[in-house]
Design a protein around this motif. Structure first.
Motif, PDB file in Angstrom:
ATOM      1  N   ILE A   1      50.034  36.240  34.842  1.00 55.04           N
ATOM      2  CA  ILE A   1      49.119  37.074  35.636  1.00 55.04           C
ATOM      3  C   ILE A   1      47.687  36.805  35.178  1.00 55.04           C
ATOM      4  N   LEU A   2      46.850  36.348  36.108  1.00 55.02           N
ATOM      5  CA  LEU A   2      45.451  36.041  35.764  1.00 55.02           C
ATOM      6  C   LEU A   2      44.520  37.196  36.113  1.00 55.02           C
ATOM      7  N   ARG A   3      44.927  38.020  37.098  1.00 50.72           N
ATOM      8  CA  ARG A   3      44.122  39.191  37.457  1.00 50.72           C
ATOM      9  C   ARG A   3      45.085  40.300  37.824  1.00 50.72           C
TER      10      ARG A   3
ATOM     11  N   GLY B   1      42.542  21.553  39.984  1.00 45.12           N
ATOM     12  CA  GLY B   1      43.632  20.870  40.679  1.00 45.12           C
ATOM     13  C   GLY B   1      44.617  21.846  41.292  1.00 45.12           C
ATOM     14  N   THR B   2      44.284  23.133  41.218  1.00 42.36           N
ATOM     15  CA  THR B   2      45.171  24.159  41.764  1.00 42.36           C
ATOM     16  C   THR B   2      44.471  24.901  42.904  1.00 42.36           C
ATOM     17  N   VAL B   3      45.277  25.605  43.717  1.00 42.45           N
ATOM     18  CA  VAL B   3      44.694  26.365  44.820  1.00 42.45           C
ATOM     19  C   VAL B   3      45.280  27.784  44.818  1.00 42.45           C
TER      20      VAL B   3
ATOM     21  N   ASP C   1      31.559  27.259  40.492  1.00 39.90           N
ATOM     22  CA  ASP C   1      32.812  27.018  39.747  1.00 39.90           C
ATOM     23  C   ASP C   1      33.804  28.169  39.934  1.00 39.90           C
ATOM     24  N   ASN C   2      33.451  29.154  40.772  1.00 41.81           N
ATOM     25  CA  ASN C   2      34.355  30.284  40.997  1.00 41.81           C
ATOM     26  C   ASN C   2      35.120  30.062  42.302  1.00 41.81           C
ATOM     27  N   PRO C   3      36.407  29.660  42.209  1.00 40.10           N
ATOM     28  CA  PRO C   3      37.143  29.223  43.400  1.00 40.10           C
ATOM     29  C   PRO C   3      37.454  30.347  44.384  1.00 40.10           C
ATOM     30  N   LEU C   4      37.804  29.953  45.611  1.00 38.17           N
ATOM     31  CA  LEU C   4      38.091  30.916  46.683  1.00 38.17           C
ATOM     32  C   LEU C   4      39.602  31.032  46.900  1.00 38.17           C
TER      33      LEU C   4
ATOM     34  N   PRO D   1      39.081  33.211  30.281  1.00 38.33           N
ATOM     35  CA  PRO D   1      40.058  33.537  31.324  1.00 38.33           C
ATOM     36  C   PRO D   1      40.416  32.321  32.163  1.00 38.33           C
ATOM     37  N   LYS D   2      41.684  32.254  32.592  1.00 34.73           N
ATOM     38  CA  LYS D   2      42.127  31.118  33.399  1.00 34.73           C
ATOM     39  C   LYS D   2      41.654  31.218  34.848  1.00 34.73           C
ATOM     40  N   ALA D   3      41.404  32.418  35.322  1.00 36.09           N
ATOM     41  CA  ALA D   3      40.802  32.559  36.658  1.00 36.09           C
ATOM     42  C   ALA D   3      39.292  32.532  36.441  1.00 36.09           C
ATOM     43  N   PRO D   4      38.636  31.465  36.872  1.00 38.43           N
ATOM     44  CA  PRO D   4      37.207  31.314  36.561  1.00 38.43           C
ATOM     45  C   PRO D   4      36.382  32.556  36.882  1.00 38.43           C
ATOM     46  N   GLY D   5      36.737  33.233  37.983  1.00 39.24           N
ATOM     47  CA  GLY D   5      35.943  34.381  38.411  1.00 39.24           C
ATOM     48  C   GLY D   5      35.988  35.544  37.447  1.00 39.24           C
ATOM     49  N   MET D   6      37.032  35.598  36.593  1.00 39.87           N
ATOM     50  CA  MET D   6      37.185  36.756  35.724  1.00 39.87           C
ATOM     51  C   MET D   6      36.156  36.792  34.599  1.00 39.87           C
TER      52      MET D   6
ATOM     53  N   THR E   1      46.701  40.986  43.122  1.00 35.22           N
ATOM     54  CA  THR E   1      47.140  40.461  41.824  1.00 35.22           C
ATOM     55  C   THR E   1      47.141  38.939  41.942  1.00 35.22           C
ATOM     56  N   ILE E   2      46.625  38.231  40.928  1.00 39.24           N
ATOM     57  CA  ILE E   2      46.681  36.759  40.932  1.00 39.24           C
ATOM     58  C   ILE E   2      47.711  36.306  39.904  1.00 39.24           C
ATOM     59  N   ILE E   3      48.710  35.534  40.351  1.00 38.81           N
ATOM     60  CA  ILE E   3      49.715  34.997  39.431  1.00 38.81           C
ATOM     61  C   ILE E   3      49.700  33.474  39.488  1.00 38.81           C
TER      62      ILE E   3
ATOM     63  N   MET F   1      48.909  33.674  44.728  1.00 37.69           N
ATOM     64  CA  MET F   1      49.618  32.740  43.854  1.00 37.69           C
ATOM     65  C   MET F   1      48.779  31.481  43.656  1.00 37.69           C
ATOM     66  N   ILE F   2      48.750  31.008  42.415  1.00 39.33           N
ATOM     67  CA  ILE F   2      48.057  29.762  42.088  1.00 39.33           C
ATOM     68  C   ILE F   2      49.100  28.640  42.049  1.00 39.33           C
ATOM     69  N   LEU F   3      48.908  27.620  42.864  1.00 38.07           N
ATOM     70  CA  LEU F   3      49.843  26.490  42.923  1.00 38.07           C
ATOM     71  C   LEU F   3      49.051  25.188  42.804  1.00 38.07           C
TER      72      LEU F   3
HETATM   73  P1  AMP Z   1      37.634  37.013  44.946  1.00 34.76           P
HETATM   74  O1  AMP Z   1      38.168  36.389  46.180  1.00 34.76           O
HETATM   75  O2  AMP Z   1      36.194  37.355  44.995  1.00 34.76           O
HETATM   76  O3  AMP Z   1      38.483  38.161  44.546  1.00 34.76           O
HETATM   77  O4  AMP Z   1      37.767  35.904  43.812  1.00 34.76           O
HETATM   78  C1  AMP Z   1      38.877  35.050  43.734  1.00 34.76           C
HETATM   79  C2  AMP Z   1      39.464  35.060  42.353  1.00 34.76           C
HETATM   80  O5  AMP Z   1      40.547  34.107  42.336  1.00 34.76           O
HETATM   81  C3  AMP Z   1      38.478  34.636  41.276  1.00 34.76           C
HETATM   82  O6  AMP Z   1      38.631  35.451  40.125  1.00 34.76           O
HETATM   83  C4  AMP Z   1      38.901  33.203  41.009  1.00 34.76           C
HETATM   84  O7  AMP Z   1      38.539  32.798  39.717  1.00 34.76           O
HETATM   85  C5  AMP Z   1      40.414  33.247  41.214  1.00 34.76           C
HETATM   86  N1  AMP Z   1      40.961  31.925  41.575  1.00 34.76           N
HETATM   87  C6  AMP Z   1      40.840  31.294  42.776  1.00 34.76           C
HETATM   88  N2  AMP Z   1      41.419  30.060  42.730  1.00 34.76           N
HETATM   89  C7  AMP Z   1      41.921  29.914  41.479  1.00 34.76           C
HETATM   90  C8  AMP Z   1      42.625  28.854  40.788  1.00 34.76           C
HETATM   91  N3  AMP Z   1      42.916  27.713  41.400  1.00 34.76           N
HETATM   92  N4  AMP Z   1      42.994  29.062  39.503  1.00 34.76           N
HETATM   93  C9  AMP Z   1      42.698  30.220  38.878  1.00 34.76           C
HETATM   94  N5  AMP Z   1      42.018  31.249  39.457  1.00 34.76           N
HETATM   95  C10 AMP Z   1      41.628  31.105  40.734  1.00 34.76           C
END
Ligand code: AMP
Ligand code: MG
Length: 347
Positions: A194-196, A119-121, A64-67, A228-233, A183-185, A102-104
Motif C-alpha cells: 500500500i503506497l497511499r 516504468g509503472t502506471v 515527477d508526480n505521476p497521474l 515514499p514509493k508514490a512520488p506524490g506522497m 487507496t494506491i496498491i 493499482m500500480i502495474l
Molecule cells: P492524485 O491523482 O493527485 O491523487 O495523485 C496521484 C498519486 O498516485 C500520487 O501520489 C502519485 O505519486 C501516485 N502514483 C501515480 N502513478 C504512480 C506510479 N507509477 N507509482 C507509484 N505511485 C504513483
C-alpha cells in the motif's frame, strides 16, 4: 480561457449533451474536471502527451508526480499494463469499480510523461456514475490527478475546483457526494504494497490476496530519510493557509494545551479553529470549534476532512489545532492526510 461549468441534472437528454461536449474536449486534447467517488479529478487523454502536459501546467504540479489513469472496463488494463498479475485480477474483481488504484508495469502505449518517468502506471476504475459514463462515452483513457492547485486540499465540491482552476481548464462537470482519494496498491513487485492509505484497508486486501505490506514512508513518514514509493506522497499536500498543528496524547492534556494556546493566540488578535469530535467538543472554551463527527465513525472524519481544510481558508483562519484521529482502518487514511496538511507538525 472561458471555463464551461455544467451541472449534471439527471435529465438524460440534458446530460447526454454534457457528456458529448466533454468527450469532444477530451478527444481534442483539452481538460475536463469531473466528479468521482473519491474527489474531483482533472482529466485529459492519457495517451496524448500534449494534453497531459496541460494538467501539470494548470495545477502547477511537479512533473515527477505521476497521474492516475481512469478506465471503464477490464480490457483497458491489458492495454495499459505489460503484466497483469493474478492479484490484480482478484483485487479488480473485488474492489472495482471503486476507490482503489493499482500500480502495474506499464505497456509501451503509456507515455512516460504521465508516469513521471517511471516504468509503472497507476490505474483506477471509478464507480461514480458520472466518471464511468464520461470515460465510456468519450472513448479515451482519462489521466486525472485531483482537480486542485498543487499543494491545496483535494476538491470535494465543484466550487473548490472553480476557485482553483477557473479560467485554466475547458470544462467542469458538477455533481454531489464525494470523500478521500483512492487507496494506491503497488502490484508491480512480489508483495503487494500500500503506497497511499484510503477507504480500502490492509485488512480488506489481505482477505483477497494474502500478505500485504504498507510502504514504510506512510507509517514512519515523519522520520527523515524514508522515501515514499508514490512520488506524490513526498509533497506537502492538502495544506490550508492556516498554521495547522496536531496535538497528540492524553485527552486531558490535549484539551488543556489547546485551550491555553487558543486563548493566548486570540488575545493577540488571531483567528483560531479547533478540529475535534462530537465526544470531546464540549471541552473547548474558545475559538471556532469544528467537529469531525463521532470518534467511532471514521468515515465521517474522512468525508469532512477536505471540506473542513478548505473552510479554514474561506474563513481566513490563522491557526488550527487538531486532535489526533484513530489510526486504524480509514482513520489511518485521515491521519495521513492530516499529518501532511500539518506539514508534519505533531505535538
Ligand atoms: P492524485 O491523482 O493527485 O491523487 O495523485 C496521484 C498519486 O498516485 C500520487 O501520489 C502519485 O505519486 C501516485 N502514483 C501515480 N502513478 C504512480 C506510479 N507509477 N507509482 C507509484 N505511485 C504513483
Ligand atoms: Mg492530488
Amino acid at each position: 480561457m472561458e471555463t464551461i461549468v455544467a451541472d449534471i441534472t439527471c435529465n438524460p437528454k440534458e446530460d447526454e449533451k454534457i457528456y458529448e461536449k466533454a468527450g469532444e474536449i477530451l478527444r481534442a486534447g483539452g481538460l475536463v474536471a469531473f466528479p468521482t467517488e473519491t474527489v474531483y479529478g482533472l482529466g485529459a487523454d492519457a495517451l496524448d502527451e500534449a494534453a497531459s502536459a496541460k494538467i501539470y501546467a494548470a495545477k502547477g504540479r511537479p512533473s515527477d508526480n505521476p497521474l492516475i489513469v481512469h478506465i471503464a472496463d477490464m480490457d483497458a488494463v491489458y492495454k495499459l499494463a505489460s503484466e497483469v498479475p493474478e492479484a490484480a485480477v482478484k483485487l479488480a474483481d473485488k474492489f472495482w469499480p471503486g476507490p482503489l488504484t493499482m500500480i502495474l508495469k506499464k505497456s509501451d502505449i503509456v507515455p512516460e510523461s504521465i508516469t513521471g518517468g517511471l516504468g509503472t502506471v497507476a490505474i483506477r476504475m471509478p464507480s461514480h456514475k458520472v466518471a464511468a459514463e464520461l470515460i465510456r462515452s468519450s472513448g479515451v483513457y482519462i489521466a486525472a490527478p485531483s482537480a486542485n492547485t498543487s499543494g491545496k486540499p483535494s476538491p470535494t465540491l465543484a466550487r473548490h475546483v472553480i476557485k482553483d482552476l477557473s479560467g485554466k481548464i475547458d470544462m467542469i462537470i458538477d455533481t454531489v457526494d464525494i470523500g478521500v482519494e483512492s487507496t494506491i496498491i503497488d502490484l508491480s513487485e512480489d508483495v503487494p504494497t500500500i503506497l497511499r492509505p484510503g477507504f480500502i484497508t490492509k485488512e480488506m486486501f489481505e482477505e483477497v490476496v494474502g500478505e500485504v505490506r504498507i510502504d514504510p514512508a506512510i507509517t514512519d513518514g515523519v522520520k527523515a530519510g524514508v522515501v515514499p514509493k508514490a512520488p506524490g506522497m513526498k509533497y506537502k499536500h492538502y495544506a490550508p493557509d492556516a498554521d495547522l498543528k496536531i496535538i497528540e496524547g492524553d485527552i486531558d492534556k490535549v484539551v488543556s494545551y489547546i485551550n491555553d494556546n487558543t486563548r493566548k493566540l486570540m488575545d493577540e488578535g488571531y483567528k483560531v479553529a479547533i478540529m475535534t469530535t462530537d465526544e470531546t467538543k464540549h471541552l473547548y472554551t474558545d475559538g471556532i470549534i469544528i467537529s469531525m463527527g463521532h470518534k467511532s465513525d471514521e468515515l465521517s472524519a474522512a468525508r469532512h476532512l477536505y471540506a473542513t481544510l478548505r473552510e479554514f481558508d474561506n474563513e481566513h483562519i490563522d491557526y488550527v489545532f487538531s486532535e489526533s484521529f484513530e489510526t486504524e482502518n480509514v482513520g489511518r487514511a485521515v491521519m495521513n492526510r492530516l499529518i501532511k496538511a500539518a506539514g508534519h507538525t505533531i505535538i
